[in-house]
Design a protein around this motif. Structure first.
Motif, PDB file in Angstrom:
ATOM      1  N   ASP A 272       1.108  -1.171   0.390  1.00 42.47           N
ATOM      2  CA  ASP A 272      -0.328   0.008   0.222  1.00 42.47           C
ATOM      3  C   ASP A 272       1.141   1.573  -0.337  1.00 42.47           C
ATOM      4  N   THR A 273       0.910   1.907  -1.230  1.00 40.13           N
ATOM      5  CA  THR A 273       1.290   3.242  -0.792  1.00 40.13           C
ATOM      6  C   THR A 273       0.848   4.204  -0.251  1.00 40.13           C
ATOM      7  N   ASN A 274      -0.543   4.359  -0.004  1.00 39.81           N
ATOM      8  CA  ASN A 274      -1.083   6.043   0.364  1.00 39.81           C
ATOM      9  C   ASN A 274      -0.195   5.992   1.454  1.00 39.81           C
ATOM     10  N   PRO A 275      -0.305   7.626   1.713  1.00 36.28           N
ATOM     11  CA  PRO A 275       0.237   8.338   2.370  1.00 36.28           C
ATOM     12  C   PRO A 275      -0.490   8.431   4.624  1.00 36.28           C
ATOM     13  N   VAL A 276       0.339   8.142   5.384  1.00 42.11           N
ATOM     14  CA  VAL A 276      -0.745   7.625   6.617  1.00 42.11           C
ATOM     15  C   VAL A 276      -0.524   8.589   6.964  1.00 42.11           C
ATOM     16  N   ALA A 277      -0.209   9.736   6.764  1.00 36.09           N
ATOM     17  CA  ALA A 277      -1.150  11.166   6.935  1.00 36.09           C
ATOM     18  C   ALA A 277      -1.549  12.109   5.220  1.00 36.09           C
ATOM     19  N   ASN A 278      -2.010  12.700   5.895  1.00 34.44           N
ATOM     20  CA  ASN A 278      -2.354  13.694   4.636  1.00 34.44           C
ATOM     21  C   ASN A 278      -2.907  15.197   4.467  1.00 34.44           C
ATOM     22  N   ARG A 279      -2.638  15.838   6.031  1.00 33.65           N
ATOM     23  CA  ARG A 279      -3.119  16.974   6.981  1.00 33.65           C
ATOM     24  C   ARG A 279      -2.509  17.954   5.168  1.00 33.65           C
ATOM     25  N   LEU A 280      -1.258  18.218   5.610  1.00 32.28           N
ATOM     26  CA  LEU A 280      -0.589  19.230   4.977  1.00 32.28           C
ATOM     27  C   LEU A 280       0.968  18.762   4.296  1.00 32.28           C
ATOM     28  N   ILE A 281       1.285  18.001   5.436  1.00 30.26           N
ATOM     29  CA  ILE A 281       2.274  16.475   4.042  1.00 30.26           C
ATOM     30  C   ILE A 281       1.993  14.809   4.351  1.00 30.26           C
ATOM     31  N   LYS A 282       2.562  14.792   2.920  1.00 29.22           N
ATOM     32  CA  LYS A 282       2.152  13.004   2.711  1.00 29.22           C
ATOM     33  C   LYS A 282       3.560  12.774   3.777  1.00 29.22           C
TER      34      LYS A 282
END
Length: 435
Positions: A413-423
């Protein structure tokens, strides 16, 4: 109804009215802001944003309100720029008016507004000019920097060999490499990866040496000067923070992508073998002869989209922009993700595809839409260094190792763990198998 309840409701109503008047005076009363969703009292449009994926929320709003729209976040007005044309028009064509740094409360609190990253006005101009001049004097953009990165890449390979092909977390190995490059630029010194005490000591010693041998120490005669010890500390801090974390995150994300796409890794190995071989280290001259590897590195930066909302700007004066009048001090969000994921420039943008940077003949294809470092005078000062690091680190590591996943590539899975302001790339382990 209980009189006390009526009093409380009346008080709340009065406060709400006062807040609405304040908001009107701060924004709508001074200019004609771009269209946007209707804000709620006090909280503005916060409920209309998915705080777990702010950039996606802003892109959705752009579909409804256009490439230039406004939001109210709390009591503050924000103007969002979506797409290449709007961002270029603001940050390049009207750059002098859009070059102020937008509010970043955490950094402003920690730095007290000092240093290059969060400063504005004359302080920013002086520190920017000094930083550019100093980095050039220290070798930025010259052959000497390339040699330092090549040397650091060799140290990194030796550290990776110590894993003996066993599963490891690359985060703790990759971090010192870009940090050491910054150290070599600023302190002219390489440090052993695990010698933390020596690293700390040498930072202090070399900082004093730099100060004593610079024009900063004449500056007591000029009380209005921005060349102070505090500004030096926070400017260097900004260089370390930006020059280390972004490169490390891109490398880690890039390795994860290559684990998921072994066919791409195989093509890179073939190109490295054909152009460089095993007898020498990669150099920047190789990049023009390696269009596929160059395209993969660019696609990693485009696809990972580390800072999707960019770093906030602000207008330094009341600014006429298109048919709108943006009041002085209004925060500007240049939505970089809208450019890096433009579906006309990059077909199927949410799919990792090196062909986004290759023409029909397999030659490398440049794109004005490749702006992970932003554009304009507020763009990242270390862009040249970062590009050089990424190419040399990637090619040197892949010249010496094959990356092996611990699970089936299809399950990665290449989805980021956080995608608020920084991936941030998800945690993972891999094996570096010597080639």
């Amino acid at each position: 109804m209980d009189p006390s309840v009526v009093s409380v409701l009346g008080l709340l109503l009065c406060i709400s009215c006062l807040l609405l008047i304040l908001v009107w005076k701060k924004g709508f009363g001074k200019g004609k802001l771009p269209p946007g969703p209707v804000p709620l009292p006090i909280i503005g449009n916060l409920l209309q944003l998915n705080l777990k994926n702010i950039s996606e929320s802003l892109c959705m709003l752009a579909k409804e309100y256009g490439p230039v729209f406004s939001l109210q976040l709390g009591l503050e007005h924000v103007v969002v720029l979506h797409g290449y044309e709007a961002i270029k028009e603001a940050l390049i064509d009207h750059g002098e008016k859009f070059n102020s740094r937008g509010p970043m409360p955490i950094f402003e609190f920690v730095t007290n507004g000092l240093g290059l990253g969060v400063s504005n006005g004359e302080r920013w101009k002086q520190l920017r000019q000094f930083s550019i001049m100093t980095l050039r004097n220290l070798g930025m953009g010259k052959r000497s920097i390339e040699e330092r990165i090549q040397e650091e890449a060799k140290f990194l390979v030796e550290e990776l060999k110590k894993t003996k092909g066993l599963p490891c977390d690359s985060m703790f190995i990759l971090g010192p490499a870009p940090c050491n490059v910054i150290c070599s630029v600023i302190f002219q010194k390489h440090f052993e990866y695990k010698d933390k005490k020596l690293l700390h000591l040498m930072k202090l010693i070399d900082s004093e040496f730099t100060i004593v041998n610079s024009p900063w120490i004449q500056e007591k005669q000029h009380p209005q000067s921005e060349f102070t010890i505090e500004n030096l500390i926070w400017t260097v801090n900004s260089l370390f923070r930006a020059g280390t974390e972004s490169t490390r995150s891109t490398l880690r994300y890039g390795f994860l992508i290559l684990l998921k796409h072994p066919e791409i890794q195989e093509k890179i190995h073939e190109e490295i073998e054909r152009v460089i071989g095993r007898s020498r280290s990669p150099c920047m001259e190789d990049r023009n002869k390696m269009p596929y590897t160059n395209a993969v590195v660019h696609e990693i930066q485009r696809y990972t989209d580390i800072v999707p909302t960019g770093v906030p700007h602000a207008v330094s004066q009341d600014t006429q922009f298109r048919q709108y009048l943006i009041p002085k001090g209004t925060t500007i969000i240049p939505l970089l993700t809208s450019v890096l994921n433009d579906d006309e420039e990059f077909p199927n943008p949410h799919q990792f595809d090196p062909d986004h940077f290759l023409d029909e003949s397999g030659n490398f294809k440049r794109s004005d839409y490749f702006i992970p470092f932003s554009i304009g005078k507020r763009m990242c000062l270390g862009e040249g260094l970062a590009r050089m690091e990424l190419f040399l680190f990637f090619t040197t590591i892949l010249q010496n190792f094959t990356l092996k996943p611990l699970i089936d590539p299809k399950e990665i899975d290449t989805n980021p763990v956080a995608n608020r302001l920084i991936k941030v790339p998800p945690p993972y382990k891999l094996c570096f198998l010597p080639s």
